[in-house]
Design a protein around this motif. Sequence first.
Motif, PDB file in Angstrom:
ATOM      1  N   HIS A   1       0.859  -1.189   0.000  1.00  0.00           N
ATOM      2  CA  HIS A   1       0.000   0.000   0.000  1.00  0.00           C
ATOM      3  C   HIS A   1       0.891   1.233   0.000  1.00  0.00           C
ATOM      4  N   PRO A   2       0.350   2.391  -0.354  1.00  0.00           N
ATOM      5  CA  PRO A   2       1.151   3.619  -0.254  1.00  0.00           C
ATOM      6  C   PRO A   2       1.442   3.916   1.210  1.00  0.00           C
ATOM      7  N   LEU A   3       2.614   4.462   1.470  1.00  0.00           N
ATOM      8  CA  LEU A   3       2.981   4.770   2.847  1.00  0.00           C
ATOM      9  C   LEU A   3       2.232   5.997   3.335  1.00  0.00           C
ATOM     10  N   VAL A   4       1.959   6.027   4.616  1.00  0.00           N
ATOM     11  CA  VAL A   4       1.294   7.156   5.254  1.00  0.00           C
ATOM     12  C   VAL A   4       2.242   8.340   5.192  1.00  0.00           C
ATOM     13  N   VAL A   5       1.688   9.536   5.026  1.00  0.00           N
ATOM     14  CA  VAL A   5       2.539  10.716   4.955  1.00  0.00           C
ATOM     15  C   VAL A   5       3.333  10.851   6.232  1.00  0.00           C
ATOM     16  N   SER A   6       4.509  11.409   6.105  1.00  0.00           N
ATOM     17  CA  SER A   6       5.359  11.584   7.278  1.00  0.00           C
ATOM     18  C   SER A   6       4.732  12.626   8.195  1.00  0.00           C
ATOM     19  N   PRO A   7       5.070  12.584   9.485  1.00  0.00           N
ATOM     20  CA  PRO A   7       4.508  13.580  10.413  1.00  0.00           C
ATOM     21  C   PRO A   7       4.800  15.006   9.976  1.00  0.00           C
ATOM     22  N   ARG A   8       5.962  15.219   9.346  1.00  0.00           N
ATOM     23  CA  ARG A   8       6.312  16.565   8.896  1.00  0.00           C
ATOM     24  C   ARG A   8       5.350  17.036   7.802  1.00  0.00           C
ATOM     25  N   GLU A   9       5.067  16.138   6.825  1.00  0.00           N
ATOM     26  CA  GLU A   9       4.117  16.486   5.768  1.00  0.00           C
ATOM     27  C   GLU A   9       2.720  16.668   6.339  1.00  0.00           C
ATOM     28  N   ALA A  10       2.363  15.818   7.290  1.00  0.00           N
ATOM     29  CA  ALA A  10       1.042  15.941   7.927  1.00  0.00           C
ATOM     30  C   ALA A  10       0.944  17.274   8.654  1.00  0.00           C
ATOM     31  N   ARG A  11       2.033  17.638   9.352  1.00  0.00           N
ATOM     32  CA  ARG A  11       2.054  18.905  10.081  1.00  0.00           C
ATOM     33  C   ARG A  11       1.932  20.057   9.097  1.00  0.00           C
ATOM     34  N   GLN A  12       2.621  19.961   7.944  1.00  0.00           N
ATOM     35  CA  GLN A  12       2.541  21.002   6.936  1.00  0.00           C
ATOM     36  C   GLN A  12       1.118  21.112   6.411  1.00  0.00           C
ATOM     37  N   THR A  13       0.477  19.970   6.184  1.00  0.00           N
ATOM     38  CA  THR A  13      -0.907  19.971   5.719  1.00  0.00           C
ATOM     39  C   THR A  13      -1.797  20.638   6.760  1.00  0.00           C
ATOM     40  N   LEU A  14      -1.590  20.301   8.040  1.00  0.00           N
ATOM     41  CA  LEU A  14      -2.378  20.934   9.099  1.00  0.00           C
ATOM     42  C   LEU A  14      -2.099  22.424   9.137  1.00  0.00           C
ATOM     43  N   ASP A  15      -0.802  22.804   8.977  1.00  0.00           N
ATOM     44  CA  ASP A  15      -0.468  24.217   8.971  1.00  0.00           C
ATOM     45  C   ASP A  15      -1.177  24.930   7.828  1.00  0.00           C
ATOM     46  N   GLU A  16      -1.239  24.307   6.656  1.00  0.00           N
ATOM     47  CA  GLU A  16      -1.937  24.901   5.527  1.00  0.00           C
ATOM     48  C   GLU A  16      -3.425  25.018   5.821  1.00  0.00           C
TER      49      GLU A  16
END
Length: 190
Positions: free
Chosen positions: A106-121
């Motif tokens: 399966h595709p890997l879950v986004v890294s916490p950094r990318e998730a944090r960036q998404t939340l920041d956006e």
Amino acid sequence: MEDEEDPAATKNSSNNTDDDDDFDIEPREGFVMRIMSCRRSEKDGKILARRFGCNKEGHCVSIRGKFGSVRKPRPSTREGCKAMIHVKYDRSGKWVITKFVKEHNHPLVVSPREARQTLDEKDKRIQELTIELRNKKRLCAAYREQLDAFARIVEEHSDQIAKKVEKVVNNLKEFEPIDRELLRSSQDAV
């Protein structure tokens, strides 16, 4: 219980020696793991081996009661992924990788950094929309004040016109008897 060495913090090759500081570390992507099993010493409770696996390992088994579902069904996060690592504490006092399956299905879950960036956006967008809403509310309040002021002016003019109309009607009522008398006297003169 004495401090245990973290298997993730040690060298990850079973054929490394103390003198071998130059070893290849394969680049890796982060993913969410589960502790699949943990074996402890019966003597002192120290961890002897652990198996870490992808959080999408296996398949969800539904729990059903006598009269139907026990819990509200949720979408399963498990996809039968086989990715895992098995580490063992050997007699020399080092953690050794005894089994490693790299491939995920399966595709890997986004890294916490990318998730944090998404939340920041998302937070930034929410903040922008909140500011826009606040400005629209202020604009709406200004329009409401102008509309109320216009309504007051219209009401004042309406009152003034009503008073003038009432004055005209009263004047007509005053002149009505005079007008009748003039009409009668002009008819008598003819």
